[in-house]
Write a protein that holds these residues in place. Structure first.
Motif, mmCIF file in Angstrom:
data_model
loop_
_atom_site.group_PDB
_atom_site.id
_atom_site.type_symbol
_atom_site.label_atom_id
_atom_site.label_comp_id
_atom_site.label_asym_id
_atom_site.label_seq_id
_atom_site.Cartn_x
_atom_site.Cartn_y
_atom_site.Cartn_z
ATOM 1 N N ILE A 211 39.621 49.377 40.639
ATOM 2 C CA ILE A 211 38.571 48.753 39.844
ATOM 3 C C ILE A 211 38.159 47.441 40.507
ATOM 4 N N HIS A 212 37.298 46.667 39.861
ATOM 5 C CA HIS A 212 36.847 45.445 40.529
ATOM 6 C C HIS A 212 36.437 44.368 39.543
ATOM 7 N N VAL A 213 36.478 43.135 40.052
ATOM 8 C CA VAL A 213 36.025 41.956 39.322
ATOM 9 C C VAL A 213 34.707 41.499 39.935
ATOM 10 N N GLU A 214 33.719 41.293 39.087
ATOM 11 C CA GLU A 214 32.424 40.796 39.539
ATOM 12 C C GLU A 214 32.229 39.353 39.084
ATOM 13 N N ASN A 215 31.373 38.626 39.803
ATOM 14 C CA ASN A 215 31.058 37.219 39.500
ATOM 15 C C ASN A 215 32.249 36.294 39.730
ATOM 16 N N ILE A 216 32.999 36.562 40.798
ATOM 17 C CA ILE A 216 34.003 35.597 41.252
ATOM 18 C C ILE A 216 33.280 34.300 41.623
ATOM 19 N N GLY A 217 33.946 33.163 41.433
ATOM 20 C CA GLY A 217 33.322 31.882 41.782
ATOM 21 C C GLY A 217 34.366 30.798 41.930
ATOM 22 N N GLY A 218 34.099 29.650 41.311
ATOM 23 C CA GLY A 218 35.063 28.558 41.316
ATOM 24 C C GLY A 218 35.407 28.069 42.705
ATOM 25 N N ASP A 219 36.712 28.076 43.036
ATOM 26 C CA ASP A 219 37.226 27.474 44.269
ATOM 27 C C ASP A 219 37.251 28.422 45.464
ATOM 28 N N ILE A 220 36.541 29.511 45.409
ATOM 29 C CA ILE A 220 36.695 30.549 46.435
ATOM 30 C C ILE A 220 36.435 30.026 47.844
ATOM 31 N N GLU A 221 35.513 29.101 48.027
ATOM 32 C CA GLU A 221 35.194 28.623 49.373
ATOM 33 C C GLU A 221 36.358 27.867 50.017
ATOM 34 N N LYS A 222 37.339 27.440 49.218
ATOM 35 C CA LYS A 222 38.464 26.675 49.740
ATOM 36 C C LYS A 222 39.556 27.550 50.356
ATOM 37 N N ILE A 223 39.483 28.862 50.164
ATOM 38 C CA ILE A 223 40.605 29.718 50.576
ATOM 39 C C ILE A 223 40.143 30.949 51.350
ATOM 40 N N LEU A 224 39.053 30.826 52.093
ATOM 41 C CA LEU A 224 38.503 31.974 52.812
ATOM 42 C C LEU A 224 39.402 32.414 53.955
ATOM 43 N N ASN A 225 39.453 33.739 54.137
ATOM 44 C CA ASN A 225 40.232 34.374 55.212
ATOM 45 C C ASN A 225 41.707 34.002 55.148
ATOM 46 N N ARG A 226 42.219 33.961 53.924
ATOM 47 C CA ARG A 226 43.636 33.647 53.724
ATOM 48 C C ARG A 226 44.316 34.741 52.902
ATOM 49 N N ARG A 227 45.617 34.848 53.065
ATOM 50 C CA ARG A 227 46.441 35.752 52.259
ATOM 51 C C ARG A 227 47.143 34.920 51.202
ATOM 52 N N MET A 228 47.059 35.376 49.935
ATOM 53 C CA MET A 228 47.627 34.627 48.825
ATOM 54 C C MET A 228 48.096 35.596 47.753
ATOM 55 N N LEU A 229 48.821 35.070 46.787
ATOM 56 C CA LEU A 229 49.093 35.816 45.566
ATOM 57 C C LEU A 229 47.878 35.646 44.667
ATOM 58 N N ILE A 230 47.351 36.751 44.146
ATOM 59 C CA ILE A 230 46.115 36.723 43.373
ATOM 60 C C ILE A 230 46.349 37.407 42.025
ATOM 61 N N GLY A 231 45.815 36.822 40.970
ATOM 62 C CA GLY A 231 45.971 37.407 39.643
ATOM 63 C C GLY A 231 44.663 37.473 38.879
ATOM 64 N N CYS A 232 44.455 38.579 38.197
ATOM 65 C CA CYS A 232 43.333 38.757 37.270
ATOM 66 C C CYS A 232 43.900 38.868 35.867
ATOM 67 N N PHE A 233 43.342 38.107 34.917
ATOM 68 C CA PHE A 233 43.908 38.033 33.569
ATOM 69 C C PHE A 233 42.834 38.322 32.514
ATOM 70 N N PRO A 234 42.625 39.617 32.211
ATOM 71 C CA PRO A 234 41.692 40.000 31.153
ATOM 72 C C PRO A 234 42.379 39.973 29.791
ATOM 73 N N TRP A 235 41.614 40.209 28.740
ATOM 74 C CA TRP A 235 42.225 40.457 27.425
ATOM 75 C C TRP A 235 43.135 41.682 27.528
ATOM 76 N N ARG A 236 44.136 41.730 26.679
ATOM 77 C CA ARG A 236 44.920 42.968 26.542
ATOM 78 C C ARG A 236 44.165 43.827 25.527
ATOM 79 N N PHE A 237 43.081 44.428 25.998
ATOM 80 C CA PHE A 237 41.963 44.925 25.200
ATOM 81 C C PHE A 237 42.105 46.434 24.970
ATOM 82 N N VAL A 238 42.615 46.815 23.784
ATOM 83 C CA VAL A 238 42.765 48.228 23.434
ATOM 84 C C VAL A 238 41.386 48.877 23.341
#
Length: 254
Positions: A211-238
């Protein structure tokens, strides 16, 4: 540990994806009369930074509540593809030429179009939603081969805008895109996007739990071409087909 917030701010001026309902907010209680503030919100799931879930395009898919945390939080890479440009096409080689991608990674793609997001000084909703680059079926097949956990993009859609309903909504810009593609690649829209592959990043990948996340933004320009731990936190939406979410990159080395 240093944290990087890759989430757009969201408010009533945040544009939804074309044809979707915007965010509405109102107070139903105020401090002046009720001694407490309370708000009601009404929105579609496709406003601001959001996770497109499997049920968005696949009836038998998992709801948002059923996605394991292990799928949402994992190692991954942030790749800079901002040189691809307006209406451009990117391939798996464009990714692997810039970063090392491991099987099972999270992959976040920086197209550069987040500079046109609604909250930016150079905000341009038309460019942001309609002129960003996107992939063809080759890229989707590569994602399946690599068992990518999820993909993030800093623009309106993980699909090329002209491989969505936008092509029909804005025939004037579809003609412009076709001209740009023929000048740049020697091929036009119909050559890149076959009818059976419409919205391929949704239809081809969701049944494979990619699946995918759209409209990423924020601090993204600070970490380009890097490997990191990444987390997506949606509602626990039944029964959720998608969800507004928060995306964070964790620099474990500080």
């Amino acid at each position: 540990m240093k944290l990087y917030d890759l989430t757009q701010p969201i408010g009533i001026n945040t544009p939804p994806w074309p044809t979707y309902e915007p965010l509405e907010v109102k107070y139903f209680k105020r401090l002046s009369t009720h001694r407490v503030n309370g708000q009601l919100i009404k929105t579609s799931n496709h406003v601001g930074t959001h996770l497109d879930g499997e049920r968005h395009f696949w009836t038998a898919g998992r709801d948002i509540a059923s996605i394991p945390l292990e799928d949402l939080v994992h190692e991954g890479v942030i790749v800079d593809l901002s040189d691809i440009g307006e209406y451009g096409i990117y391939t798996s080689k464009d990714i692997t030429d810039r970063v090392e991608v491991k099987e099972g990674d999270i992959l976040i793609i920086y197209t550069g179009f987040s500079k046109y997001a609604w909250y930016q000084p150079d905000a341009d909703e038309e460019a942001y939603m309609i002129k960003h680059p996107g992939p063809t079926i080759e890229f989707a097949e590569w994602c399946k081969k690599m068992k990518i956990r999820w993909i993030g993009v800093d623009c309106g859609s993980a699909d090329h805008p002209m491989n969505t309903v936008i092509r029909q909504l804005r025939p004037d810009l579809a003609e412009e895109c076709d001209r740009v593609m023929r000048e740049k690649y020697g091929k036009g829209l119909d050559d890149f996007f076959k009818p059976e592959h419409r919205q391929l990043m949704h239809t081809e990948l969701f049944p494979h739990h990619i699946i995918h996340v759209e409209n990423i933004g924020g601090d993204i320009e600070k970490i380009l071409n890097r490997r990191m731990l990444i987390g997506c936190f949606p509602w626990r939406f039944v029964d959720g087909e998608s969800s507004i979410c928060r995306v964070v990159a964790f620099d474990l080395e500080g």
